[in-house]
Scaffold this active site. Structure first.
Site, short mmCIF file in Angstrom:
data_model
loop_
_atom_site.label_atom_id
_atom_site.label_comp_id
_atom_site.label_asym_id
_atom_site.label_seq_id
_atom_site.Cartn_x
_atom_site.Cartn_y
_atom_site.Cartn_z
CE LYS A 73 -5.86 -0.63 -1.18
NZ LYS A 73 -4.72 0.10 -0.58
CB SER A 100 -2.02 2.89 -3.78
OG SER A 100 -2.57 4.12 -3.38
CB ALA A 101 -7.43 3.47 -2.58
CG ASP A 154 -1.74 1.16 1.43
OD1 ASP A 154 -2.42 1.55 0.47
OD2 ASP A 154 -1.72 1.75 2.53
CG LEU A 155 1.69 5.73 -1.79
CD1 LEU A 155 3.19 5.52 -1.89
CD2 LEU A 155 1.18 6.50 -3.01
CG ASP A 156 -1.76 7.54 0.51
OD1 ASP A 156 -0.69 8.02 0.13
OD2 ASP A 156 -2.84 7.74 -0.07
CE LYS A 196 -4.91 6.57 9.11
NZ LYS A 196 -4.03 6.07 10.17
CB THR A 233 0.17 10.70 2.02
OG1 THR A 233 0.11 9.30 1.89
CG2 THR A 233 1.29 11.26 1.18
CD GLU A 238 -3.83 -1.57 2.84
OE1 GLU A 238 -3.97 -0.74 3.75
OE2 GLU A 238 -4.10 -1.31 1.66
CG ASP A 239 -2.17 2.73 6.28
OD1 ASP A 239 -2.45 2.31 5.13
OD2 ASP A 239 -2.52 3.85 6.69
P1 B16 Z 1 -6.61 10.06 -3.69
P2 B16 Z 1 -3.71 3.97 -0.08
C1 B16 Z 1 -5.63 5.81 -0.17
O1 B16 Z 1 -4.33 5.39 -0.50
C2 B16 Z 1 -5.66 6.60 1.11
O2 B16 Z 1 -5.34 5.78 2.22
C3 B16 Z 1 -7.05 7.14 1.31
O3 B16 Z 1 -7.14 7.85 2.53
C4 B16 Z 1 -7.39 8.03 0.12
O4 B16 Z 1 -8.69 8.56 0.25
C5 B16 Z 1 -7.30 7.19 -1.16
O5 B16 Z 1 -6.00 6.66 -1.27
C6 B16 Z 1 -7.60 7.98 -2.41
O6 B16 Z 1 -6.57 8.88 -2.60
O7 B16 Z 1 -7.62 11.05 -3.23
O8 B16 Z 1 -5.19 10.54 -3.68
O9 B16 Z 1 -7.00 9.44 -5.03
O10 B16 Z 1 -3.65 3.95 1.41
O11 B16 Z 1 -4.63 2.92 -0.67
O12 B16 Z 1 -2.35 4.02 -0.74
MG MG Z 2 -2.95 3.16 3.27
#
Ligand code: B16
Ligand code: MG
Length: 216
Positions: free
Chosen positions: A143, A112-113, A7-9, A43, A15, A167-168
Site C-alpha cells: 500500500k 493487510s500489509a 485491513d487488520l492493524d 500506518k 496493533t 482502512e485506518d
Molecule cells: P509487519 P495493516 C500494516 O498492517 C501496519 O499498519 C503497518 O504499520 C506495518 O508496518 C505493516 O502492516 C507491516 O507489518 O511488520 O507485521 O509485517 O494495517 O495493513 O494491517
Molecule cells: Mg491498518
C-alpha cells in the site's frame, strides 16, 4: 456491495500502537524522535518501506546488514507485544459486524500489509472467519499500491466495484480508492479525508448502510 475487505492493524485490532512503540525504539537508535504525525505515515506501510521512511527523516544511510538487523529487532519487539494479545484486544463493534456480514452470505477478506497477520488473527480467535487472507507475504507491491485489495477481490470472486474496504491508514485508503472500491476510513477525517466515508469505529454504522452503498 457484495465483497468486504478488512485491513487488520488499526481496524480489527489496535496493533497500530504496538507498531508505534517498536518503531519509536528503532528511531531512537537512529537519533530520531518519532512523532505521532510521522507514525501516521507509517500506518499500513510495509516493514521495509517504514524503515526507509524513518531513515529519510533521520537523514541516515546504513548498509544492508544493519537494515536487516533493525527490521529483525523491530519485529521481535513488536511480536513481544503481540504475544500478550487476546480476544479482548479486538476493536469495538468489528467482530459482530463481520459475523453479521457472513450470516448474510457475503464473503469476507483480509487485506493487510502485515507479514504477521495470520498469527494475530489466531491470537484473537478470528482466523476462521476469513474466506481469504491477503497479507504482506502474498503481495509484491505495498500500500498505497492497490495490489493487496485487487488480489482479495479476485480471491473472493467479487468485482472490485462491488467491494468495500475498511482502512485506518492514509496509504490504505489511497490503495482502496485506486482499486475503484468504496473506502471506509476508520479513525479521524483529519488524515482520512480522502475516504468515501469516515467513522470512528464499527459501532457507528450498520451492515445495511454498507451493503446498500452504490458503486462509485
Ligand atoms: P509487519 P495493516 C500494516 O498492517 C501496519 O499498519 C503497518 O504499520 C506495518 O508496518 C505493516 O502492516 C507491516 O507489518 O511488520 O507485521 O509485517 O494495517 O495493513 O494491517
Ligand atoms: Mg491498518
Amino acid at each position: 456491495m457484495r465483497g468486504f475487505i478488512f485491513d487488520l492493524d488499526g481496524v480489527i485490532v489496535d496493533t497500530a500502537h504496538f507498531h508505534f512503540l517498536a518503531w519509536k525504539k528503532t528511531a531512537e537508535e537512529l537519533g530520531l524522535e518519532l512523532t505521532i504525525e510521522m507514525n501516521e505515515q507509517l500506518k499500513g506501510v510495509s516493514r521495509i518501506d517504514s524503515l526507509k521512511k524513518i531513515l529519510g527523516w533521520a537523514g541516515k544511510e546504513i548498509d544492508q546488514a544493519t537494515f536487516d538487523k533493525l527490521t529483525t529487532e523491530k519485529n521481535a519487539d513488536y511480536l513481544a507485544y503481540v504475544e500478550k494479545m487476546t480476544e479482548n484486544d479486538i476493536l469495538p463493534g468489528v467482530e459482530p459486524f463481520i459475523r453479521e456480514i457472513k450470516s448474510k452470505g457475503y464473503p469476507v477478506a483480509l487485506g493487510s500489509a502485515s507479514k504477521n497477520a495470520p498469527k494475530i488473527l489466531e491470537k484473537i480467535g478470528l482466523l476462521s472467519l476469513f474466506d481469504t487472507i491477503v497479507d504482506g507475504n502474498s503481495v509484491k507491491k505495498a500500500k498505497p499500491d492497490p495490489e493487496v485489495f485487487l488480489i482479495a477481490s479476485k480471491n473472493i470472486n467479487i468485482p472490485q466495484e462491488e467491494c468495500v474496504v475498511f482502512e485506518d491508514s492514509e496509504a490504505g485508503v489511497t490503495a482502496a480508492n485506486a482499486a475503484h472500491m468504496i473506502s471506509i476510513g476508520i479513525g479521524s477525517p483529519d488524515n482520512l479525508g480522502h475516504a468515501d466515508h469516515v467513522f470512528e469505529n464499527f459501532t457507528e454504522f450498520s451492515t445495511e448502510f454498507i451493503v446498500n452503498l452504490e458503486p462509485k
